[in-house]
Design an enzyme around this catalytic site. Sequence first.
Site, PDB file in Angstrom:
ATOM      1  N   ASN A 204       1.370  -4.518  -7.969  1.00  0.00           N
ATOM      2  CA  ASN A 204       2.574  -3.700  -8.092  1.00  0.00           C
ATOM      3  C   ASN A 204       3.616  -4.407  -8.951  1.00  0.00           C
ATOM      4  OD1 ASN A 204       1.573  -1.647  -6.443  1.00  0.00           O
ATOM      5  ND2 ASN A 204       2.465  -2.504  -4.592  1.00  0.00           N
TER       6      ASN A 204
ATOM      7  N   HIS B  37       0.824  -1.203   0.000  1.00  0.00           N
ATOM      8  CA  HIS B  37       0.000   0.000   0.000  1.00  0.00           C
ATOM      9  C   HIS B  37       0.861   1.258   0.000  1.00  0.00           C
ATOM     10  CE1 HIS B  37      -2.970  -2.952   1.235  1.00  0.00           C
ATOM     11  NE2 HIS B  37      -3.924  -2.066   1.123  1.00  0.00           N
TER      12      HIS B  37
ATOM     13  N   ASP C  39      -6.067 -10.788  -5.183  1.00  0.00           N
ATOM     14  CA  ASP C  39      -6.105 -10.352  -6.585  1.00  0.00           C
ATOM     15  C   ASP C  39      -5.064 -11.057  -7.438  1.00  0.00           C
ATOM     16  OD1 ASP C  39      -4.085  -8.888  -5.099  1.00  0.00           O
ATOM     17  OD2 ASP C  39      -3.830  -7.641  -6.874  1.00  0.00           O
ATOM     18  N   GLN C  40      -4.111 -11.738  -6.806  1.00  0.00           N
ATOM     19  CA  GLN C  40      -3.027 -12.378  -7.562  1.00  0.00           C
ATOM     20  C   GLN C  40      -3.554 -13.381  -8.582  1.00  0.00           C
ATOM     21  OE1 GLN C  40      -0.587 -14.098  -4.459  1.00  0.00           O
ATOM     22  NE2 GLN C  40      -0.595 -12.184  -3.310  1.00  0.00           N
TER      23      GLN C  40
END
Length: 506
Positions: free
Chosen positions: A364, A20, A384-385
């Site tokens: 990221n 984050h 989310d991977q």
Amino acid sequence: MGSESSLVHVFLVSFPGQGHVNPLLRLGKRLASKGLLVTFTTPESIGKQMRKASNISDQPAPVGDGFIRFEFFEDGWDEDEPRRQDLDQYLPQLEKVGKVLIPQMIQKNAEQGRPVSCLINNPFIPWVSDVAETLGLPSAMLWVQSCACFLAYYHYYHGLVPFPSENAMEIDVQLPSMPLLKHDEVPSFLYPTTPYPFLRRAILGQYKNLEKPFCILMDTFQELEHEIIEYTSKICPIKTVGPLFKNPKAPNTTVKGDFMKADDCIGWLDSKPASSVVYVSFGSVVYLKQDQWDEIAYGLLNSGVNFLWVMKPPHKDSGYTVLTLPEGFLEKAGDRGKVVQWSPQEQVLAHPATACFVTHCGWNSSMEALTSGMPVVAFPQWGDQVTDAKYLVDEFKVGVRMCRGEAEDKLITRDVVEQCLREATQGPKAAEMKKNALKWKAAAEASFVEGGSSDRNLQAFVDEVKRRSIEITASKPAVKAAPNGVVAAAESVVETKANGKVELAA
């Protein structure tokens, strides 16, 4: 460049996690480069790590046409408090203290001639927009995953399409403007059996406050997720401003958000031939089991490739054990392998010796790979991977899939590891993946240069913040002081000790 006090001031509040902090700090540097004064804040427990590992100080740092500065706040818990690892306990604590201290920090900035014109937060701390509303300030939010995942969570939260449930565990999910997602390609926190329900609650918490931010900034770019972005923009005020880790107005800024110092590995890469090194890193929060670690190690050895492997030690309160390498591994690898605790990933992915990236597919890392023109071997685990892996492999066509995620509950053997590494580094498929990766690199670069889609969106956001700043200044001489109720809450919730430490009042 104007003086610090003459610039429009935005206040960035970050959840204290590496995944984050990095994108929000990157946004801060981009905003500063556009001529804003940016203050970045997160709890002091992380601030100490950032000061130690990164090039930050208490003095404003010039970035492009503006400045960035840091202020950290105590979260009310002792430095070694293990409860920070439990989001169900930590998020309410952070909200309780943050709603008191952030207004105080903003008021102090106003008194010192730096009135704040906008607050920006990232996911897990949606209460920041409540603070902004209380103070009469506009707010925005930075979404740190893909637009595809944003849309998936949006539809889940509002119950717009069926998702896997206890009665239908393996249903596929069809979302507007997106390819069909198999049940194990949906963000895994939405599975009914997820072992991380607290993360589902943390992410969905943002959707309760989604009407308050005037803009949702996204670390993606128009050309990458065109159809999804077009659809989402009709239901939410989004602006794509990625890839944020590239800053053409301040390419050499040394202000970083790492919690650990990166090990020196660039010299080792310099000694290797072009496109000969496999880079292996699973980010800041993924930890594999020892037997899986062993299989990856033997797969690397058996493949014969050069490799740079990041083995980040787990947080002492995480409950994870420190992983070890098989006996004799480093001796067998010799100079064709290097193992480090943390790496300067942007430099590694841009290095000519790096051939491909074995990644957990966090957003990221995915954006950094795409923007660097780097093919990937997808090893997603959760969240989310698994969705990012679907896009990297099937839609963007820059990757080989090594696994389908933690829900698969399957040991990936050394033979599979070796096969995937060979596929990603040798032969026609490797060449095709590299060609596609370079195409996305060119598209990413076109988006953030002056006049590109992301640059235009960021400039429009800056212009809107400046416009709203003028309105705030015209309506009142200074930022509204925290209401009496908030001040009273401060007295009942926290105490400031003589040493400056903030603690919960008894």
